[in-house]
Scaffold this active site. Sequence first.
Site, PDB file in Angstrom:
ATOM      1  N   GLY A 161      42.629 -39.227  70.547  1.00 17.25           N
ATOM      2  CA  GLY A 161      43.609 -40.131  71.131  1.00 17.25           C
ATOM      3  C   GLY A 161      43.523 -40.225  72.642  1.00 17.25           C
ATOM      4  O   GLY A 161      42.784 -39.490  73.310  1.00 17.25           O
ATOM      5  N   HIS A 162      44.313 -41.128  73.207  1.00 19.44           N
ATOM      6  CA  HIS A 162      44.279 -41.377  74.641  1.00 19.44           C
ATOM      7  C   HIS A 162      44.712 -40.129  75.432  1.00 19.44           C
ATOM      8  O   HIS A 162      45.580 -39.378  75.018  1.00 19.44           O
ATOM      9  CB  HIS A 162      45.184 -42.558  75.001  1.00 19.44           C
ATOM     10  CG  HIS A 162      46.622 -42.350  74.649  1.00 19.44           C
ATOM     11  ND1 HIS A 162      47.126 -42.592  73.388  1.00 19.44           N
ATOM     12  CD2 HIS A 162      47.669 -41.917  75.375  1.00 19.44           C
ATOM     13  CE1 HIS A 162      48.415 -42.328  73.367  1.00 19.44           C
ATOM     14  NE2 HIS A 162      48.774 -41.902  74.556  1.00 19.44           N
ATOM     15  N   ASN A 163      44.050 -39.933  76.567  1.00 19.13           N
ATOM     16  CA  ASN A 163      44.349 -38.852  77.526  1.00 19.13           C
ATOM     17  C   ASN A 163      43.966 -37.461  77.032  1.00 19.13           C
ATOM     18  O   ASN A 163      44.217 -36.471  77.724  1.00 19.13           O
ATOM     19  CB  ASN A 163      45.827 -38.813  77.929  1.00 19.13           C
ATOM     20  CG  ASN A 163      46.302 -40.097  78.562  1.00 19.13           C
ATOM     21  OD1 ASN A 163      45.504 -40.877  79.073  1.00 19.13           O
ATOM     22  ND2 ASN A 163      47.592 -40.330  78.533  1.00 19.13           N
ATOM     23  N   VAL A 164      43.401 -37.351  75.846  1.00 17.62           N
ATOM     24  CA  VAL A 164      43.018 -36.040  75.328  1.00 17.62           C
ATOM     25  C   VAL A 164      41.914 -35.442  76.190  1.00 17.62           C
ATOM     26  O   VAL A 164      41.028 -36.145  76.680  1.00 17.62           O
ATOM     27  CB  VAL A 164      42.556 -36.142  73.855  1.00 17.62           C
ATOM     28  CG1 VAL A 164      41.865 -34.866  73.396  1.00 17.62           C
ATOM     29  CG2 VAL A 164      43.741 -36.463  72.959  1.00 17.62           C
ATOM     30  N   SER A 215      47.139 -36.956  74.685  1.00 16.52           N
ATOM     31  CA  SER A 215      47.462 -36.004  75.759  1.00 16.52           C
ATOM     32  C   SER A 215      47.381 -34.543  75.327  1.00 16.52           C
ATOM     33  O   SER A 215      47.828 -33.662  76.071  1.00 16.52           O
ATOM     34  CB  SER A 215      48.850 -36.292  76.352  1.00 16.52           C
ATOM     35  OG  SER A 215      48.886 -37.583  76.922  1.00 16.52           O
TER      36      SER A 215
END
Length: 363
Positions: A258-261, A278
């Site tokens: 997912g985003h920001n991981v 995240s």
Amino acid sequence: MAHTIRDIAQALGAEAEGDLDLTVLRASEPAAAGPQDLALAMDPRYGDGIAKGQAQVAMLWPGADWRALGLKAAIFAPRGRLAMAGLSVMLDPCPAIAPGVHPMALVDASAQIGAGAAIGPFVVIGAGAVIGARARIASHVSVAEGAVIGDDALILQGARIGARVRIGHRFICQPGAVVGADGFSFVTPEKSGVEEIRASLGKRDDIRAQSWTRIHSLGAVTIGDDVELGANVAIDRGTIRDTVIGSGTKLDNLVHIGHNVQVGRDCLLCGQVGIAGSARIGDRVVLGGQCGVNDNIFVGDDVIAGGATKIFTNAPAGRVLLGYPAVKMETHIEMQKALRRLPRMAGRMAALEKAISLLPDVD
């Protein structure tokens, strides 16, 4: 391509005996091996299969009596799977991608293509993209504007590399992977039901209609060196900062990041692992198939989680986890033992209740 037993042994740093000038074309399971195959029997359990095939040479466990197995030569592998890794490099024919840029590829005039690169048909490379030296890109791949891909990359059919994605050297990408799609980020003008539940742990005072407003992804994806992506991997771009995959990390088929991981170095994420936005994953973390990691938590270095484990809270470094929700492996084993005892315990409880009900009343 044929290889002599001598050449294979030298490449693997392994000992060999017998006629080392014999050649093989491919590797095979023992029972299915032909005269030009190298039978793989690195464990005594597989030795009996050699007699069922036609192999003249085999890769065997240390100390094996290759003559008694009817072989003309043998290579000895103290660590079988490690030997397999080296052997697979030698015998892999590799994808057939012609050198240069195929006439049916579309490469923007501002893109930079490194020396010795091979670009297949129907590839699209966007404005300002940079492709490293000796990169090999198979058919129907798209590399969007501003993306940077390092030297010696191998990107197979139908992969999608998004805008401004930055990838290091020796990248391997299997068919259908998508790097740099927008993250799954939405918000409601009013406090949403999800926010209420998170705050109250399940209690909802009022259920009302709500609509979702999209948060665009302004970041990209940064990938280190020696990273491999399986088929249909999906890595979302960050909302503001980049999603990051550390050097040496390997992602199996259908993994979703997912985003920001942030994923550390030398991690192994097996099939259908999902990591929510995240989350931070340390170095050398191993997540078995279908593991899930909650958003905004940290999984420490060297954590190992068995298949289908669901990690909802921070995991300390070095912890071995199993279960839903994730607990220490030894705790999970005890819990499973207790579950198996429950029917017997319930029967005993029912018998005790019946016995007590038959006791005379005491004034």
